[in-house]
Design a protein around this motif. Structure first.
Motif, PDB file in Angstrom:
ATOM      1  N   LEU A  41      34.685  16.614  -2.149  1.00  0.00           N
ATOM      2  CA  LEU A  41      33.666  15.586  -2.030  1.00  0.00           C
ATOM      3  C   LEU A  41      34.304  14.207  -1.954  1.00  0.00           C
ATOM      4  CD1 LEU A  41      31.468  16.849  -5.001  1.00  0.00           C
ATOM      5  CD2 LEU A  41      31.205  17.488  -2.590  1.00  0.00           C
ATOM      6  N   TYR A  42      33.682  13.326  -1.206  1.00  0.00           N
ATOM      7  CA  TYR A  42      34.091  11.923  -1.201  1.00  0.00           C
ATOM      8  C   TYR A  42      33.375  11.219  -2.341  1.00  0.00           C
ATOM      9  CZ  TYR A  42      34.690   7.091   0.283  1.00  0.00           C
ATOM     10  OH  TYR A  42      35.005   5.760   0.314  1.00  0.00           O
ATOM     11  N   GLY A  43      34.119  10.509  -3.186  1.00  0.00           N
ATOM     12  CA  GLY A  43      33.473   9.835  -4.296  1.00  0.00           C
ATOM     13  C   GLY A  43      34.405   8.909  -5.044  1.00  0.00           C
ATOM     14  N   ASP A  44      33.803   7.945  -5.732  1.00  0.00           N
ATOM     15  CA  ASP A  44      34.493   6.909  -6.494  1.00  0.00           C
ATOM     16  C   ASP A  44      34.111   7.078  -7.960  1.00  0.00           C
ATOM     17  OD1 ASP A  44      35.279   4.547  -7.754  1.00  0.00           O
ATOM     18  OD2 ASP A  44      34.634   3.245  -6.114  1.00  0.00           O
ATOM     19  N   ILE A  45      35.091   7.141  -8.843  1.00  0.00           N
ATOM     20  CA  ILE A  45      34.818   7.352 -10.261  1.00  0.00           C
ATOM     21  C   ILE A  45      33.940   6.251 -10.849  1.00  0.00           C
ATOM     22  CG2 ILE A  45      36.910   6.172 -11.082  1.00  0.00           C
ATOM     23  CD1 ILE A  45      37.120   8.326 -13.266  1.00  0.00           C
ATOM     24  N   THR A  46      34.023   5.043 -10.307  1.00  0.00           N
ATOM     25  CA  THR A  46      33.209   3.947 -10.842  1.00  0.00           C
ATOM     26  C   THR A  46      31.759   4.008 -10.355  1.00  0.00           C
ATOM     27  OG1 THR A  46      33.736   2.396  -9.051  1.00  0.00           O
ATOM     28  CG2 THR A  46      35.244   2.457 -10.948  1.00  0.00           C
ATOM     29  N   LYS A  47      31.474   4.953  -9.440  1.00  0.00           N
ATOM     30  CA  LYS A  47      30.115   5.133  -8.929  1.00  0.00           C
ATOM     31  C   LYS A  47      29.677   6.588  -9.036  1.00  0.00           C
ATOM     32  CE  LYS A  47      30.942   1.419  -5.582  1.00  0.00           C
ATOM     33  NZ  LYS A  47      31.046   1.071  -4.134  1.00  0.00           N
ATOM     34  N   LEU A  48      30.300   7.324  -9.926  1.00  0.00           N
ATOM     35  CA  LEU A  48      30.102   8.767 -10.007  1.00  0.00           C
ATOM     36  C   LEU A  48      28.649   9.130 -10.295  1.00  0.00           C
ATOM     37  CD1 LEU A  48      31.548  11.534 -10.009  1.00  0.00           C
ATOM     38  CD2 LEU A  48      31.814  11.272 -12.491  1.00  0.00           C
ATOM     39  N   TYR A  84      35.480   0.456 -18.324  1.00  0.00           N
ATOM     40  CA  TYR A  84      34.315   0.836 -19.110  1.00  0.00           C
ATOM     41  C   TYR A  84      33.240   1.450 -18.207  1.00  0.00           C
ATOM     42  CZ  TYR A  84      30.565   0.592 -22.583  1.00  0.00           C
ATOM     43  OH  TYR A  84      29.550   0.906 -23.447  1.00  0.00           O
ATOM     44  N   VAL A  85      33.039   0.869 -17.037  1.00  0.00           N
ATOM     45  CA  VAL A  85      32.061   1.405 -16.084  1.00  0.00           C
ATOM     46  C   VAL A  85      32.456   2.820 -15.660  1.00  0.00           C
ATOM     47  CG1 VAL A  85      31.103   1.146 -13.763  1.00  0.00           C
ATOM     48  CG2 VAL A  85      31.363  -0.854 -15.242  1.00  0.00           C
ATOM     49  N   ALA A  86      33.746   3.012 -15.350  1.00  0.00           N
ATOM     50  CA  ALA A  86      34.221   4.330 -14.934  1.00  0.00           C
ATOM     51  C   ALA A  86      33.990   5.365 -16.027  1.00  0.00           C
ATOM     52  CB  ALA A  86      35.707   4.264 -14.580  1.00  0.00           C
ATOM     53  N   PHE A  87      34.336   5.019 -17.260  1.00  0.00           N
ATOM     54  CA  PHE A  87      34.161   5.957 -18.368  1.00  0.00           C
ATOM     55  C   PHE A  87      32.686   6.219 -18.646  1.00  0.00           C
ATOM     56  CE2 PHE A  87      38.460   4.315 -20.121  1.00  0.00           C
ATOM     57  CZ  PHE A  87      39.137   5.145 -19.245  1.00  0.00           C
ATOM     58  N   SER A  88      31.844   5.217 -18.461  1.00  0.00           N
ATOM     59  CA  SER A  88      30.397   5.397 -18.644  1.00  0.00           C
ATOM     60  C   SER A  88      29.851   6.402 -17.638  1.00  0.00           C
ATOM     61  CB  SER A  88      29.671   4.063 -18.485  1.00  0.00           C
ATOM     62  OG  SER A  88      30.033   3.148 -19.484  1.00  0.00           O
ATOM     63  N   LYS A  89      30.313   6.295 -16.391  1.00  0.00           N
ATOM     64  CA  LYS A  89      29.861   7.221 -15.355  1.00  0.00           C
ATOM     65  C   LYS A  89      30.293   8.645 -15.674  1.00  0.00           C
ATOM     66  CE  LYS A  89      27.909   4.196 -12.598  1.00  0.00           C
ATOM     67  NZ  LYS A  89      26.453   4.213 -12.320  1.00  0.00           N
ATOM     68  N   VAL A  90      31.540   8.805 -16.121  1.00  0.00           N
ATOM     69  CA  VAL A  90      32.021  10.134 -16.487  1.00  0.00           C
ATOM     70  C   VAL A  90      31.184  10.706 -17.633  1.00  0.00           C
ATOM     71  CG1 VAL A  90      33.955  11.413 -17.500  1.00  0.00           C
ATOM     72  CG2 VAL A  90      34.368   9.749 -15.669  1.00  0.00           C
ATOM     73  N   TYR A  91      30.948   9.883 -18.652  1.00  0.00           N
ATOM     74  CA  TYR A  91      30.185  10.317 -19.827  1.00  0.00           C
ATOM     75  C   TYR A  91      28.788  10.799 -19.422  1.00  0.00           C
ATOM     76  CZ  TYR A  91      28.649  10.210 -24.728  1.00  0.00           C
ATOM     77  OH  TYR A  91      28.179  10.544 -25.975  1.00  0.00           O
ATOM     78  N   LYS A  92      28.123  10.046 -18.566  1.00  0.00           N
ATOM     79  CA  LYS A  92      26.762  10.380 -18.159  1.00  0.00           C
ATOM     80  C   LYS A  92      26.704  11.675 -17.353  1.00  0.00           C
ATOM     81  CE  LYS A  92      25.040   5.622 -18.050  1.00  0.00           C
ATOM     82  NZ  LYS A  92      24.574   4.497 -17.186  1.00  0.00           N
ATOM     83  N   LYS A 112      32.748  14.615 -25.107  1.00  0.00           N
ATOM     84  CA  LYS A 112      31.463  13.904 -25.174  1.00  0.00           C
ATOM     85  C   LYS A 112      30.732  14.329 -26.431  1.00  0.00           C
ATOM     86  CE  LYS A 112      27.114  13.106 -22.742  1.00  0.00           C
ATOM     87  NZ  LYS A 112      26.368  13.257 -21.454  1.00  0.00           N
ATOM     88  N   LEU A 113      30.450  13.401 -27.311  1.00  0.00           N
ATOM     89  CA  LEU A 113      29.776  13.703 -28.572  1.00  0.00           C
ATOM     90  C   LEU A 113      28.265  13.821 -28.366  1.00  0.00           C
ATOM     91  CD1 LEU A 113      31.749  11.272 -30.910  1.00  0.00           C
ATOM     92  CD2 LEU A 113      32.139  13.738 -30.535  1.00  0.00           C
TER      93      LEU A 113
END
Length: 242
Positions: A91-98, A123-131, A241-242
């Motif tokens: 897939l084409y994708g950006d971690i900051t827009k995951l 922080y944005v990148a990690f937030s996207k991963v978490y979600k 992820k807690l």
């Protein structure tokens, strides 16, 4: 000189030029970590490049999709998987827009993927991963250390003269990053070489700042060095992820 996007020149040669990085041992390390964390079978390999870790995890029984921001890298990932008989989706994708269609069991981002994310976007990148992770899901990634970027890569020149591929790699150390100008010569079927140029930027992150951003998002975090060793050159982050 006109520079292409990151990995526009290196896209087809990435695995070849990194052939001495210990891919097999590295992939086994990831598999053991995922098992120790009790991660499920479905995951995303962000910054998959030519797809080595995606293919390795699929062969180990995981349902993994590769993702990258470089279309050139993904094109070669598809070709390599097909040649090796691995049923892989990329897939084409950006971690900051995951944004995935459904939450997943785990996400990995291996071999400096997060060094390409600026400090103010971590922080944005990690937030996207978490979600995009299920509750209890695992996030495993690494960064090249501050010491490595400043003392090994910064203000340095690297070159490799292979049979079919030659590259020149000029680095300039800035206050918070290393700027990399890369030239690749690839031999064609007619014996002539084609030249391509690209520019990359790797950002310097400290272990403390990365852990702070991860914990701020809500992750539980452990760190260790490459393959569980020293942290001098590479730092691994094992997150839940807690």
């Amino acid at each position: 000189m006109s520079f292409g996007k990151p990995y526009s020149a290196l896209g087809g040669a990435f695995e070849y030029l990194n052939g001495d990085c210990g891919y097999d041992e590295w992939s086994q390390y990831l598999i053991k970590k995922l098992k120790s964390l009790g991660a499920g079978r479905c995951g995303i390999d962000i910054g998959c490049g030519n797809g080595y870790f995606t293919r390795a995890l699929i062969r180990a029984g995981y349902d993994v999709k590769g993702m990258d921001i470089s279309e050139e890298m993904l094109s070669f990932a598809v070709d390599i998987a097909r040649r090796e008989g691995v049923q892989a989706e990329f897939l084409y994708g950006d971690i900051t827009k995951l944004k995935l269609n459904a939450k997943t069991d785990f996400i990995i981002a291996v071999n400096d993927c997060l060094n390409y994310v600026p400090q103010d976007k971590l922080y944005v990148a990690f937030s996207k991963v978490y979600k995009n992770l299920k509750c209890g899901g695992a996030f495993i990634f690494d960064i090249s250390s501050e010491e490595k970027l400043k003392n090994d890569l910064g203000n340095n020149l690297f070159a490799d003269d292979g049979e079919d591929i030659t590259f020149l790699w000029f680095n300039a150390l800035k206050e918070d990053r290393v700027e990399m100008d890369i030239t690749v010569f690839t031999r064609g079927a007619d014996g002539r070489y084609a030249r391509a140029d690209e520019r990359q930027t790797q950002y310097i992150h400290t272990e403390k700042s990365v852990v702070s951003a991860l914990e701020g998002v809500g992750f539980a975090v452990e760190t260790e060095g490459h393959l569980g060793g020293a942290k001098d050159k590479r730092i691994n982050f094992i997150c839940r992820k807690l």
